[in-house]
Scaffold this motif. Structure first.
Motif, PDB file in Angstrom:
ATOM      1  N   ALA A   1       0.837  -1.060   0.059  1.00  0.00           N
ATOM      2  CA  ALA A   1       0.016   0.065  -0.149  1.00  0.00           C
ATOM      3  C   ALA A   1       0.884   1.175  -0.076  1.00  0.00           C
ATOM      4  O   ALA A   1       2.012   1.165   0.601  1.00  0.00           O
ATOM      5  CB  ALA A   1      -1.046  -0.070   1.149  1.00  0.00           C
TER       6      ALA A   1
ATOM      7  N   ALA B   1      -8.563  -0.625   0.858  1.00  0.00           N
ATOM      8  CA  ALA B   1      -8.762   0.637   0.338  1.00  0.00           C
ATOM      9  C   ALA B   1      -9.842   1.271   1.004  1.00  0.00           C
ATOM     10  O   ALA B   1      -9.576   2.313   1.316  1.00  0.00           O
ATOM     11  CB  ALA B   1      -9.065   0.381  -1.064  1.00  0.00           C
TER      12      ALA B   1
ATOM     13  N   ASN C   1      -9.143   4.664   2.909  1.00  0.00           N
ATOM     14  CA  ASN C   1      -9.924   5.959   2.617  1.00  0.00           C
ATOM     15  C   ASN C   1     -10.814   6.545   3.915  1.00  0.00           C
ATOM     16  O   ASN C   1     -10.563   7.652   4.163  1.00  0.00           O
ATOM     17  CB  ASN C   1     -10.761   5.747   1.726  1.00  0.00           C
TER      18      ASN C   1
ATOM     19  N   ALA D   1     -12.479   4.580  -8.862  1.00  0.00           N
ATOM     20  CA  ALA D   1     -11.511   3.480  -8.710  1.00  0.00           C
ATOM     21  C   ALA D   1     -11.372   2.545 -10.089  1.00  0.00           C
ATOM     22  O   ALA D   1     -12.421   2.428 -10.712  1.00  0.00           O
ATOM     23  CB  ALA D   1     -11.919   2.390  -7.331  1.00  0.00           C
TER      24      ALA D   1
ATOM     25  N   THR E   1       0.112   5.401   0.419  1.00  0.00           N
ATOM     26  CA  THR E   1      -0.791   6.489   0.702  1.00  0.00           C
ATOM     27  C   THR E   1      -0.464   7.652   1.100  1.00  0.00           C
ATOM     28  O   THR E   1       0.931   7.742   1.279  1.00  0.00           O
ATOM     29  CB  THR E   1      -1.685   6.162   1.924  1.00  0.00           C
TER      30      THR E   1
ATOM     31  N   SER F   1      -2.913   3.259  -3.674  1.00  0.00           N
ATOM     32  CA  SER F   1      -2.876   2.100  -4.240  1.00  0.00           C
ATOM     33  C   SER F   1      -2.668   1.176  -3.318  1.00  0.00           C
ATOM     34  O   SER F   1      -1.790   1.401  -2.372  1.00  0.00           O
ATOM     35  CB  SER F   1      -1.727   2.320  -5.405  1.00  0.00           C
ATOM     36  N   CYS F   2      -3.227  -0.064  -3.475  1.00  0.00           N
ATOM     37  CA  CYS F   2      -2.998  -1.228  -2.453  1.00  0.00           C
ATOM     38  C   CYS F   2      -3.216  -2.340  -3.217  1.00  0.00           C
ATOM     39  O   CYS F   2      -3.936  -2.544  -4.387  1.00  0.00           O
ATOM     40  CB  CYS F   2      -3.887  -1.214  -1.257  1.00  0.00           C
TER      41      CYS F   2
ATOM     42  N   GLY G   1      -4.273   0.035   6.246  1.00  0.00           N
ATOM     43  CA  GLY G   1      -4.181  -0.783   5.135  1.00  0.00           C
ATOM     44  C   GLY G   1      -3.457  -2.066   5.016  1.00  0.00           C
ATOM     45  O   GLY G   1      -4.319  -3.257   4.818  1.00  0.00           O
TER      46      GLY G   1
END
Length: 620
Positions: free
Chosen positions: A84, A109, A113, A132, A86, A429-430, A95
């Motif tokens: 991940a 995700a 978020n 997404a 971020t 992104s993960c 995450g």
């Protein structure tokens, strides 16, 4: 190459006094601000005065990395099972914890978020929209989700025009508020790809909002700057007390760097969503509170608007760029601008032009100018108008447009193509152990959003409606129940039948420009994913705008801003081509990426994070 020294989002005019104080006021190696030199044979290190926005020493450059690009800030994070990247370390950790607990990349995700809505309220939150792209390992393809809310049904075009200024919707206040799409987007993603119970995904954010977290440098600076605007007289806000109460801290000015920020209102809102699902937001107690709030302040968003909202699964558009397939969302976003730029640039020898050369940047910026004229003319909600998307992203159209690019000088005037006749933001992104990868972007749009926080809910509503046009006949003209043009776009790239990069670059109109630069840096110049993000960027501003407002006080050909690390020779050559070169202003976007690799039978993830922001990337 000299590594960049400026910190993103710090205006040059603000930083000049600090630069002069530290580079000119004291002799080399001496004290700050004319302070006497201590008695010592060795020169003491310069002191960073408390409260300074940045520490600038033009004669000091970065340390030397023994491997990789000289300008790289660090190495990507590598792992076998998940990754991940971020905009906040605590969100990245949350995450990774969800992935370790057996959650899917979609589960991670949603957790990320929800945490960022607390940790980075300057860029996102559940008052905004969400898009997404998901690599589905079972289907072996990229899936697209559009979580964009529509304008209130009770707000007419006549009222919008009457209350707008100079033909443009205001950035603050109820006029710019559209239905928040984020929570429904989370729910829709989880219904299809979730593995852990929905309620478990919100536990980290609820705990952080209750206990509080220290605010990092960039986010603290952005919050305080936003609150200045919310306190400004005659700013158009129907009320600002709720925003100041939620984010103002004890002094009403906002958090200082490292100060602990709590948001118990948001914790209670997240708890209602955790227990009641998306219905708690769109038809339940949260919807009723939103309805009552906008009635109280004289706004237009109603419970019926919220109940009507649904996210859409959409088919991404794509193009081949030198063997790499780049995917983009269409709908009402600017995603296809990336594809248009790449289609034009594929016709030029960028590798031969050279990395960070004037020729390379010139070609990229000219492709941007051409694509953005189409962006201003055609991009809109396809449910309300017939858009020539397939023509815009075609190789044939790109070949026509590329003929307008002069290799040695800037084109004096660019216009949108003639279509054939026919009937602030967070990105992360993960990826998980199954091979699923999620590219997700979520935003309240400009700044922290509209400035409006409903009573007791702890989040701000987006001001995305500002991007509507008020020009008759424009595809993006305001209408009740219509989705405004969107700047937020996730990125994804595949190679053959395999996923390659889940990536994005935040920042308004910088997003297609930044995505294009990442693809070129990796495909044409061979940079690894961390170096590709650390490389100096360019940002062109001054193209026609979708809302119909052209940039003021700029040359006809716009302004080409270059980060500090761009070579001086390149700057001089670009100026000789006719470009007006602007100082760096921090508007170069923020990037995150997860890369999928293969080592024999093993899947390897590499994760990169933006050195211009407060985040980090992790893998395990």
């Amino acid at each position: 190459m000299r590594r960049r020294t400026f910190i993103a989002a710090m205006p040059a005019v603000t930083l000049a006094p600090a630069a002069l104080a530290q580079s000119n006021s004291a002799p080399p190696g001496g004290g700050q601000g004319g302070a006497p030199m201590p008695a010592s044979d060795a020169s003491p290190p310069p002191v960073w005065p408390e409260g300074e926005a940045r520490f600038l020493r033009p004669d000091v450059q970065a340390g030397d990395r023994p491997v990789g690009a000289s300008f790289a800030s660090r190495t990507a994070a590598y792992g076998l099972h998940g990754a991940a990247g971020t905009a906040h370390p605590l969100a990245t950790q949350a995450g990774i914890a969800i992935l370790r607990a057996g959650g899917s990349a979609v589960d991670a995700a949603i957790t990320i978020n929800s945490c960022l809505g607390l940790l980075e309220p300057t860029a996102n939150g559940i008052g905004g929209d969400c898009y997404a792209m998901v690599w589905d390992p079972a289907e072996r393809k990229v899936m697209g989700l559009a979580g964009s809310g529509a304008s209130p049904m009770g707000l007419s075009l006549a009222t919008v025009r009457e209350r707008s200024r100079n033909g443009v919707l205001p950035a603050l206040g109820a006029l710019s508020v559209s239905v928040p799409g984020t929570v429904d987007a989370w729910w829709t993603l989880h219904q299809r790809y979730g593995k852990l119970p929905w309620r478990d995904l919100f536990a980290p954010a609820i705990a952080m909002a209750t206990e509080g977290t220290p605010v990092p440098d960039m986010i603290a600076w952005y919050i305080r700057r936003s609150l200045i605007g919310f306190r400004r007289p005659n700013n158009g806000l129907e009320e600002s007390e709720n925003a100041l109460k939620t984010y103002g801290m004890a002094d009403g000015q906002g958090p200082q760097t490292g100060q602990v920020f709590r948001n118990p209102d948001l914790a209670r809102t997240y708890q209602m969503i955790a227990e009641g699902g998306r219905d708690a937001f769109y038809t339940g107690p949260i919807a009723r509170t939103i309805d009552a709030y906008f009635r109280r302040i004289g706004g237009w968003l109603r419970a019926e608007d919220l109940a009507r909202h649904r996210s859409d699964w959409v088919q991404p558009h794509s193009t081949d760029y030198r063997g790499t397939t780049v995917h983009a969302l269409g709908e009402n976003t600017q995603g296809i601008a990336t594809l248009q730029m790449l289609n034009m640039l594929e016709l030029f020898d960028l590798k031969g032009a050279g990395f960070q050369s004037a020729q390379s940047i010139h070609l990229q910026a000219e492709a941007k100018r051409l694509a953005y004229e189409d962006r201003a003319r055609y991009y809109a909600d396809p449910r309300f108008t017939d858009l020539p998307v397939e023509w815009l992203v075609s190789k044939e159209y790109a070949a026509e447009r590329a003929k307008l690019i002069r290799p040695d000088r800037i084109a004096p005037d660019v216009q949108p193509g003639n279509a054939p006749s026919r009937g602030d933001t967070t990105y992360f992104s993960c990826a998980d152990d199954s091979g699923m990868m999620v590219s997700l972007i979520q935003s309240n749009f400009r700044g922290m959003g509209s400035g409006l926080v409903a009573d007791g809910l702890g989040f701000m509503f987006q001001d995305r409606g500002q991007l509507f046009s008020l020009a008759d006949g424009h595809p993006n003209i305001y209408a009740p129940g219509k989705r405004p043009f969107q700047t937020i776009i996730p990125g994804f790239a595949t190679r053959g039948d395999q996923p390659w990069m889940s990536f994005g670059v935040m920042g308004g109109d910088m997003q297609p420009q930044g995505q294009t630069q990442i693809i070129l840096n990796t495909v044409d110049y061979g940079l690894d994913i961390q170096s590709a993000g650390d490389a100096p960027r360019w940002h062109h501003e001054g193209s026609s705008e979708v809302m119909g407002e052209d940039a003021a006080d700029l040359p006809d050909t716009g302004l080409l801003r270059l980060e500090t690390g761009v070579p001086e020779k390149t700057r001089a050559e670009l100026a000789s081509m006719g470009w007006t070169i602007g100082d760096p202003d921090g508007g170069f976007g923020r990037y995150q990426c997860v890369e999928h690799r293969r080592d024999g039978d093993a899947r390897v993830y590499a994760a990169a994070s933006e050195m211009r922001a407060d985040g980090c990337a992790l893998a395990y």
